[in-house]
Design a protein around this motif. Sequence first.
Motif, mmCIF file in Angstrom:
data_model
loop_
_atom_site.group_PDB
_atom_site.id
_atom_site.type_symbol
_atom_site.label_atom_id
_atom_site.label_comp_id
_atom_site.label_asym_id
_atom_site.label_seq_id
_atom_site.Cartn_x
_atom_site.Cartn_y
_atom_site.Cartn_z
ATOM 1 N N PRO A 1 33.212 26.742 40.394
ATOM 2 C CA PRO A 1 33.448 27.005 38.964
ATOM 3 C C PRO A 1 34.923 26.808 38.639
ATOM 4 N N MET A 2 35.230 26.775 37.339
ATOM 5 C CA MET A 2 36.627 26.603 36.907
ATOM 6 C C MET A 2 37.485 27.754 37.436
ATOM 7 N N GLU A 3 37.067 28.992 37.124
ATOM 8 C CA GLU A 3 37.848 30.146 37.593
ATOM 9 C C GLU A 3 37.080 30.830 38.718
ATOM 10 N N PRO A 4 37.699 31.011 39.884
ATOM 11 C CA PRO A 4 39.092 30.670 40.210
ATOM 12 C C PRO A 4 39.248 29.331 40.931
ATOM 13 N N ASP A 5 38.148 28.687 41.356
ATOM 14 C CA ASP A 5 38.265 27.610 42.346
ATOM 15 C C ASP A 5 38.932 26.336 41.855
ATOM 16 N N HIS B 1 49.680 44.475 48.352
ATOM 17 C CA HIS B 1 48.252 44.765 48.138
ATOM 18 C C HIS B 1 47.934 45.139 46.699
ATOM 19 N N TRP B 2 48.493 44.366 45.744
ATOM 20 C CA TRP B 2 48.157 44.612 44.336
ATOM 21 C C TRP B 2 46.675 44.324 44.110
ATOM 22 N N LYS B 3 46.035 45.118 43.247
ATOM 23 C CA LYS B 3 44.634 44.875 42.847
ATOM 24 C C LYS B 3 44.630 44.608 41.349
ATOM 25 N N PRO B 4 43.596 43.958 40.817
ATOM 26 C CA PRO B 4 43.547 43.719 39.357
ATOM 27 C C PRO B 4 43.758 45.000 38.550
ATOM 28 N N THR C 1 46.322 52.753 26.455
ATOM 29 C CA THR C 1 44.909 52.393 26.240
ATOM 30 C C THR C 1 44.031 53.619 26.455
ATOM 31 N N PRO C 2 42.972 53.804 25.645
ATOM 32 C CA PRO C 2 42.091 54.973 25.744
ATOM 33 C C PRO C 2 41.158 54.872 26.952
ATOM 34 N N PRO C 3 40.520 55.985 27.354
ATOM 35 C CA PRO C 3 39.655 56.030 28.543
ATOM 36 C C PRO C 3 38.569 54.958 28.548
ATOM 37 N N ASN C 4 37.985 54.682 27.380
ATOM 38 C CA ASN C 4 36.916 53.670 27.299
ATOM 39 C C ASN C 4 37.367 52.321 27.858
ATOM 40 N N PHE C 5 38.636 52.019 27.612
ATOM 41 C CA PHE C 5 39.144 50.708 28.040
ATOM 42 C C PHE C 5 38.968 50.579 29.547
ATOM 43 N N TRP C 6 39.326 51.628 30.292
ATOM 44 C CA TRP C 6 39.298 51.561 31.757
ATOM 45 C C TRP C 6 37.858 51.624 32.266
ATOM 46 N N LYS C 7 36.996 52.300 31.471
ATOM 47 C CA LYS C 7 35.609 52.464 31.932
ATOM 48 C C LYS C 7 34.806 51.192 31.676
ATOM 49 N N LYS C 8 35.068 50.512 30.566
ATOM 50 C CA LYS C 8 34.134 49.462 30.127
ATOM 51 C C LYS C 8 34.674 48.039 30.215
ATOM 52 N N SER C 9 35.970 47.847 30.479
ATOM 53 C CA SER C 9 36.486 46.474 30.579
ATOM 54 C C SER C 9 35.911 45.785 31.805
ATOM 55 N N MET C 10 35.891 44.452 31.780
ATOM 56 C CA MET C 10 35.530 43.677 32.970
ATOM 57 C C MET C 10 36.817 43.038 33.457
ATOM 58 N N MET C 11 37.391 43.592 34.562
ATOM 59 C CA MET C 11 38.710 43.127 35.004
ATOM 60 C C MET C 11 38.618 42.069 36.091
ATOM 61 N N GLU C 12 37.442 41.956 36.712
ATOM 62 C CA GLU C 12 37.297 40.934 37.776
ATOM 63 C C GLU C 12 35.954 40.243 37.603
ATOM 64 N N ARG C 13 35.820 39.051 38.185
ATOM 65 C CA ARG C 13 34.498 38.421 38.159
ATOM 66 C C ARG C 13 33.561 39.339 38.938
ATOM 67 N N PRO C 14 32.391 39.715 38.392
ATOM 68 C CA PRO C 14 31.490 40.656 39.080
ATOM 69 C C PRO C 14 31.041 40.092 40.423
ATOM 70 N N ARG D 1 38.187 46.565 24.815
ATOM 71 C CA ARG D 1 38.023 46.096 26.188
ATOM 72 C C ARG D 1 38.689 44.736 26.410
ATOM 73 N N ILE D 2 38.933 44.419 27.664
ATOM 74 C CA ILE D 2 39.375 43.089 28.061
ATOM 75 C C ILE D 2 38.353 42.549 29.046
ATOM 76 N N LYS D 3 38.050 41.257 28.900
ATOM 77 C CA LYS D 3 37.183 40.590 29.875
ATOM 78 C C LYS D 3 38.043 39.518 30.526
ATOM 79 N N LYS D 4 38.229 39.636 31.863
ATOM 80 C CA LYS D 4 39.047 38.630 32.540
ATOM 81 C C LYS D 4 38.647 38.579 34.001
ATOM 82 N N CYS D 5 38.543 37.344 34.546
ATOM 83 C CA CYS D 5 38.269 37.199 35.988
ATOM 84 C C CYS D 5 39.610 37.156 36.680
ATOM 85 N N THR D 6 40.210 38.326 36.900
ATOM 86 C CA THR D 6 41.603 38.422 37.331
ATOM 87 C C THR D 6 41.775 38.040 38.795
#
Length: 561
Positions: free
Chosen positions: A111-115, A251-254, A273-286, A308-313
């Motif tokens: 796929p484009m991200e990340p490969d 050893h940084w993580k997204p 950022t409010p609690p919802n942001f950390w609970k519901k964002s998609m920070m990495e490709r699942p 929320r933020i959606k990103k394949c970090t």
Amino acid sequence: KFYNETVAKAFLQFYEHTAQVVWNQFMDATWNYVTNITNKNREEMLHKDSERSQHILFQDPAVKRMLSKLQNIDKAALPQDELEEYNKLLAYMETTYSMAQVCLNEGPCLPMEPDLQEIMVTSRDQKELLWAWQGWRNAVGHQLRITFERYVQLSNKAAKLNGYKDMGALWRSKYEPDTLEQDLEQLFQELQPLYLKLHAYVRRLIDPREPIPAHLLGNMWAQSWVNILDLVLPFPKKPPEDITKIMKSQHWKPSKMFEEADMFFTSLGLLSTPPNFWKKSMMERPADGREVECHASAWDFYNGKDFRIKKCTEVTIEDLLSIFHRMGHIQYFLQYKNLSVIFRAGANPAFEEAVGSMITLSASSHKHLLNRGLLSHQHQDSEEEVNFLMGIALEKIAFIPFAYLMDLFRWKVFDGTIQKDVYNQEWWNLRLKYQGMCPPIPRTKDDFDPGAKFHISASVPYIRYFISLVLQFQLHEALCKALGHMGPLHRCVHSPRDILKLGSSKPWPEVLQKITGQTKVSTKALMTYFKPLLNWLVTENVQQGEILGWPDFSCTFAEKD
Ligand SMILES: O=C(CCC(O)(O)[C@H](Cc1ccccc1)NC(=O)c1ccccc1)N[C@@H](Cc1ccccc1)C(=O)O
Ligand SMILES: [Zn+2]
């Protein structure tokens, strides 16, 4: 009069409440789709979109004018059956882009991200770069050409139903003054000399043929050249530290990358950022194999608490800085969340993009990275400073012609100047004229290279990034001056708080004037920021007897079979 006023106000109250519900449901359905691409989720999203469109339709012209701020009214003007066709082809184009992969002969599909991005960024093997570059355009561009033609027809029909001559005119209307095209051409003319100097310098080190082959610049679209900095470093004996390596060794993580950005924003006196942001964002490709849309985006769920933020970090400096960009969108949402739904948008789309990018300018300053333990040695001598500015220039100055031509192309497609049988030919004419690029291999009429860029397959306007490029330096300089910062701009750290509170409730020239005292976008601050580098480039190019530009050169194309 009074009576109308009361009715209008009461109506807007009613509208406000119902709009929040309808918009929130639409955002939820769209989020569910882009984070889990299935037919069921697509159907649900399309259903919610048509509900939202129903909710926007009005007969009374007065109310319509009042609510014309609702940017999505454009396609809602289509008759129901054509609206459904339009939404289906929009979803098809975006899904084709998000699901596209390039398969190795006997090996896996990438796929484009990340490969593929990773190959374009790190590979120095021209055959491998060509394989990824051509494979991606076959996997995406070829599939979209026919659909894109129908997309143009329906877009123009929707625009006309809203009183615009074509969709390009509707897109430009977001920037109030109708002198936009002349203003942009003026900005480009001021900036082009910078680009020509950088292009001439980079060309000599990468590939001395006049226009540069488009697959050699460290990016799938040659829109940013920051990943070939090591090949073009002005003072190679003083290489900048490899922050990606430092991040990986620490050893940084997204999630830490997002926390880092959040801390930086609060250190500038901005909102956390409010609690919802950390609970519901998609920070990495699942990791569970779900199909997701990886192109990064920020989401406002229009309920004042869900953002929320959606990103394949990936753990890289490029992704860390782009998280600052995304968090800029979130910050805007947070700052204007108490405004009416209608005004929950940036002063204009360029302001929305500029806020994150200007905070990134502060975050990428040597001073900040130093006190975050991402750099070790203290001072920068003048040669290291030129190296640093070259890094920023490879991202920002290289971006100028690309950001300009993206919508020059689409505006001409919408207004009929570019007809469908020459989409690809005209795309490469613009790429040659503005960027001094040629395709690495001849293109045929089955190709549709513009579709290989997310914003064209996802119908996201692009001129906002061109304007944001100039705006971010103008705002950066104004805020640094307000802080009483003396000395070079690239060492300043500032905060854009009072830009954000206004949302789109005031015309953007007013917001600009409030911060900078000027009512027009100006390239002066950008020129000042890069002055030390430009002096060095001029000397360097003169010494090498470099000619600027690519006079009367044409790329080799497959004859029109
Ligand atoms: O596309 C992006 C970043 C994504 C975004 O933050 O601009 C995103 C684009 C997008 C995605 C899906 C639907 C619509 C737009 N915009 C947002 O997430 C966004 C924008 C406005 C309000 C709310 C969210 N950057 C551009 C240009 C760019 C910007 C900054 C640095 C480098 C390059 C690119 O990658 O070519
Ligand atoms: Zn953005």
